[in-house]
Every structure is written in C-alpha cells, then in structure tokens.
Design a protein around this motif. Structure first.
Motif, short mmCIF file in Angstrom:
data_model
loop_
_atom_site.label_atom_id
_atom_site.label_comp_id
_atom_site.label_asym_id
_atom_site.label_seq_id
_atom_site.Cartn_x
_atom_site.Cartn_y
_atom_site.Cartn_z
N ARG A 190 0.83 -1.20 0.00
CA ARG A 190 0.00 0.00 0.00
C ARG A 190 0.87 1.26 0.00
N LEU A 191 0.52 2.19 -0.85
CA LEU A 191 1.23 3.47 -0.91
C LEU A 191 0.71 4.41 0.17
N ALA A 192 1.58 5.31 0.63
CA ALA A 192 1.18 6.34 1.58
C ALA A 192 0.29 7.35 0.87
N ALA A 193 -0.75 7.79 1.56
CA ALA A 193 -1.69 8.76 0.98
C ALA A 193 -2.22 9.65 2.07
N ALA A 194 -2.81 10.76 1.66
CA ALA A 194 -3.49 11.67 2.59
C ALA A 194 -4.98 11.59 2.31
N THR A 195 -5.77 11.69 3.37
CA THR A 195 -7.22 11.79 3.18
C THR A 195 -7.60 13.26 3.19
N THR A 196 -8.58 13.61 2.38
CA THR A 196 -9.02 14.99 2.24
C THR A 196 -10.54 15.03 2.30
N PRO A 197 -11.14 16.21 2.40
CA PRO A 197 -12.60 16.29 2.40
C PRO A 197 -13.26 15.71 1.16
N VAL A 198 -12.50 15.59 0.08
CA VAL A 198 -13.08 15.08 -1.17
C VAL A 198 -12.56 13.70 -1.56
N ALA A 247 -3.00 5.69 5.09
CA ALA A 247 -3.36 7.09 5.34
C ALA A 247 -2.45 7.65 6.42
N LEU A 248 -1.66 8.66 6.06
CA LEU A 248 -0.72 9.27 7.01
C LEU A 248 -1.28 10.52 7.67
N ALA A 249 -2.19 11.21 7.00
CA ALA A 249 -2.67 12.48 7.55
C ALA A 249 -4.00 12.85 6.90
N PHE A 250 -4.78 13.64 7.64
CA PHE A 250 -5.96 14.27 7.06
C PHE A 250 -5.57 15.68 6.66
N VAL A 251 -5.88 16.06 5.42
CA VAL A 251 -5.47 17.35 4.88
C VAL A 251 -6.71 18.15 4.50
N PRO A 252 -7.12 19.13 5.32
CA PRO A 252 -8.33 19.91 4.99
C PRO A 252 -8.21 20.70 3.70
N ASP A 253 -7.01 21.20 3.43
CA ASP A 253 -6.79 22.03 2.24
C ASP A 253 -5.61 21.47 1.47
N LEU A 254 -5.90 20.70 0.42
CA LEU A 254 -4.83 20.03 -0.32
C LEU A 254 -3.89 21.02 -0.99
N ALA A 255 -4.43 22.11 -1.53
CA ALA A 255 -3.58 23.10 -2.20
C ALA A 255 -2.59 23.71 -1.22
N ALA A 256 -3.05 24.03 -0.01
CA ALA A 256 -2.16 24.60 1.00
C ALA A 256 -1.11 23.59 1.42
N ALA A 257 -1.52 22.32 1.55
CA ALA A 257 -0.58 21.28 1.95
C ALA A 257 0.50 21.08 0.89
N GLU A 258 0.11 21.15 -0.38
CA GLU A 258 1.10 21.00 -1.45
C GLU A 258 2.08 22.16 -1.44
N GLY A 259 1.60 23.33 -1.06
CA GLY A 259 2.48 24.49 -0.98
C GLY A 259 3.53 24.37 0.12
N ARG A 260 3.15 23.73 1.22
CA ARG A 260 4.09 23.57 2.33
C ARG A 260 5.09 22.45 2.05
N GLY A 261 4.63 21.45 1.29
CA GLY A 261 5.52 20.40 0.82
C GLY A 261 6.29 19.68 1.90
N ALA A 262 7.60 19.59 1.71
CA ALA A 262 8.46 18.80 2.58
C ALA A 262 8.62 19.40 3.97
N ASP A 263 8.08 20.59 4.22
CA ASP A 263 8.15 21.17 5.56
C ASP A 263 7.27 20.39 6.54
N VAL A 264 6.29 19.65 6.03
CA VAL A 264 5.41 18.87 6.89
C VAL A 264 6.00 17.48 7.04
N PRO A 265 6.22 17.00 8.29
CA PRO A 265 6.85 15.69 8.48
C PRO A 265 6.16 14.55 7.76
N ALA A 266 4.83 14.50 7.81
CA ALA A 266 4.11 13.41 7.14
C ALA A 266 4.32 13.47 5.63
N THR A 267 4.37 14.70 5.07
CA THR A 267 4.55 14.83 3.63
C THR A 267 5.94 14.38 3.22
#
Length: 394
Positions: free
Chosen positions: A86-94, A118-138
C-alpha cells in the motif's frame, strides 16, 4: 428493463428522490489464515489482517505526530517484506490523495481505503502542497512511496508511478468510450514481476501458464485493488492472456466473493472498456440471470434532481389546498428515457386530483432532471424507464 426506483416516506410530500442502480460495492505475499479467507481467497476478507494493518498505520501516524522521525526507506523495506504494498496517501474532504506524496495510480475512481496507508488528514490540499516537505508526514510519505515503488518486488509499478513520471491522470467518464483507464501500459521498466496479474497485463503467455500451473488455486485471487488476473487481462485488452485464463477456468464474475455486477469483476471491466467481443466470449460462462443483471437503468444527475426538488416544493405549495383534499398516498413520476438520456415522456401514476398539477410537474421534470441513459448487458446505450417516487396528501 426494470425501473429505477426509490421510496420516500413522510407525513406530507417531502421532496423527490431516487436510488441509483450502480453496480456495486493479492498478488502480494500476504497469506492470512481464517475461514473468511478460505472462502473468499482474499486477504481483505480477514478481519485480523485488516486490524493488523490498521494498527501499524495508527502507530506510524502517532510517531509522525509526536515528532519522531521514522526511516521511510526502512519502513518501505519492512512493508515489502511482509507483502504490504500500500502506498502512503493523505485523506481529504473530497477523498484520497496520492499526489501529495508524489504517487499516482491509474484505476477506475479513487483508490479504496484498504489499498492505501493514510498518514494524515489534509483539509486544504492546495495549501498542503504548498508547504511540501516542511510537513513531516509529507516528507515521509514522499520518500516512503519512492522507496516502495522503486523496490524490484513491488508488483504494481505498471499501475502506480511517481507523479513526475506519468503526468496527469486522464478523466474517466463512464458515458464515454474509454481506451485505457487502468495502468500505464506504455510506461514499463525493469524486470517483469512474477505474478499472474502482471503476466496477464503484459501478455506474457508463457509466464502466465507457468504461474497458473504452479498455483491454480490463485487463478481467481483478487489483488490489492480487487482485480483478478482475468480482470487485468481485460483491462489491458490482452486477448492471449485472457484466453489462457478463461481456458484454465478463471471466473468471469471474479473472485469467489464477488459477483458479475461488482465493479472489479472481469465482466464489468469488459463493459467499462466497451469490449463487446470479450463480453460475448464470457457470456456462456455465466447464467442468464447473472448476465441480465449487468443491465443498467437510467441514472439521474444529483444536481438536476436537487434543482427539481426545489421546483417541486414551489409547485406543490401552489396546489396544496387541492392536493390535501385526498389522504396521503404514494405517487410515481414515470419517465421513458431515450438512448441519449433525454426524457421522452412523463406521467404521474396514479393521477392526482389536479390534472393541472400533474401536467405542470411533468413539464418541469422533463426540462430539469437530467439522465445518464440505460445500458444493456453489452454496455450499449438503450432506451429505458425510470421513476421518481414521493408522497402527496394530508
């Protein structure tokens, strides 16, 4: 053709609804034990295995949240060793996002919950992509997926790839012809993986015959994505390996706990691919009832039904003094839908005590409600009937 129906109860008319008649709902090293698995030949049927996988995922999420720094490469190697692909993934509202962790799987719809970590729940995927590698789970997820997909034992590298290697995933629309919704047939690399699914996908007849002879009990064993080797051969439109599997006794209805109408069954995959010759080839191996169950009734569009519900309440409000002269009763708006998804007739059954109400309601329904047309067992669009059911009266 059976009608498309749903009963909506209530003291007064509560709006209109309908029920979609959707067709419902490993090549790994996992060999769990238990009666459920003995019947289904599917690791996803064993609660103990699923509980173990879930416990491992929770422990990993807790470690990331606590500030610990688990080694993604070591974690991926450990997962591969126990047959967990299984690949690591994030869950989102959609839904599920693999893209955040630089992975993409070409499948029908989003990956199922059991096929990802599932490593994390991400309410705002666009914002999470912007933070990128700064987030430990990402950061962990991206390195974990890279290591998993690069491992020579990873059996799905022709289905799941790094985003940078594959480009955008094509949009899949069931009402349109589809050429290749599954996998990346044109992006193969490295040595072939020694599984029936891989051999089936890539027309490796000799490899497939060897594997079937060695483990005939696995011929209908679903993989992590719920597809059997025959379903994969059909998804990649491989006549030769499909014939090998059919002649060896592979089931057109899929695994022992699947049915013809399940989305991952070989017959349903053939319908999705609009592969009429293959559907005809498989027809003689299923009962007439199973084949007839492949037919799909017209499906309403959710947004258009919501619009019609609003119009219905407005019309009903104007005619309410007349309608309430009768006791509460069940009514059906009965439609005929042509092969293009257009309403060609509408009738309220039984008729209400207001012919004007009946006529106005049907006129609005035919203008507002949009339909996906019916399809026969060969997935050809055909005329069909549909119903919306509701209640009126005091």
């Amino acid at each position: 053709m059976s009608s498309h129906r749903c009963v909506l109860a209530g003291a007064l008319a509560l709006g209109l609804s309908a029920c979609n008649a959707d067709a419902p709902g490993s090549d790994g090293a996992l060999v769990p034990e238990g009666e459920a698995v003995a019947v289904c030949n599917d690791f996803r049927a064993d609660p103990k295995v699923l509980a173990s996988m879930r416990a491992g995922d929770i422990a990993l999420r807790m470690a990331l949240a606590s500030g610990a720094k688990p080694d993604p490469v070591a974690e991926a190697a450990s997962a591969i060793a126990r047959g967990d692909f299984r690949l690591a993934a994030a869950t989102t509202p959609v839904g599920v996002s693999l893209d955040l962790y630089n992975a993409q799987c070409r499948l029908l719809g989003s990956p199922a919950a059991w096929s990802i970590r599932a490593l994390a729940f991400v309410p705002d995927l666009a914002a999470a992509e912007g933070r990128g590698a700064d987030v430990p789970a990402t950061a962990f997820g991206r390195q974990y997926n890279a290591a998993l997909m690069a491992d020579p034992h990873y059996p799905y590298r022709d289905i799941c790839r790094p985003v940078s290697d594959v480009g955008p995933e094509p949009e899949i629309r069931p009402e349109e012809p589809i050429s290749q919704p599954y996998g990346f047939a044109d992006l193969q690399s490295g040595e072939a993986v020694d599984t029936m699914g891989y051999a089936a996908r890539h027309n490796a007849v000799d490899q497939l015959r060897r594997l079937v002879a060695a483990r005939p009990q696995d011929i209908d064993k679903p993989d992590m994505f719920g597809l059997t080797p025959l379903a994969w051969a059909i998804a990649y439109q491989r006549w030769r390996t499909a014939d090998v599997l059919i002649e060896a006794g592979a089931s057109p209805t899929g695994a022992s706990c699947q049915t013809a109408i399940d989305r991952q069954s070989p017959l349903q995959v053939a319908r999705l691919m609009r592969w009429t010759d293959m559907i005809g080839r498989l027809r003689s191996y299923v009962s007439e009832e199973e084949f007839a169950n492949l037919r799909q009734n017209p499906r309403y569009d959710d947004a258009s039904l919501a619009d019609f519900n609003r119009a219905f309440f407005q019309i009903k409000h104007r005619y309410d003094p007349i309608l309430r002269q009768r006791s509460f009763s069940r009514y059906e708006l009965q439609f005929t839908i042509d092969e293009g998804g257009n309403s060609t007739s509408c009738e309220l059954v039984p008729a209400s005590n207001s012919p004007e109400f009946d006529a106005e309601l049907c006129e609005v329904a035919m203008k507002v409600v949009r339909w996906t047309p019916a399809r026969d067992a060969f997935a050809t669009t055909v005329p069909g009937d549909a119903k919306l059911v509701f209640g009126l009266g005091k």
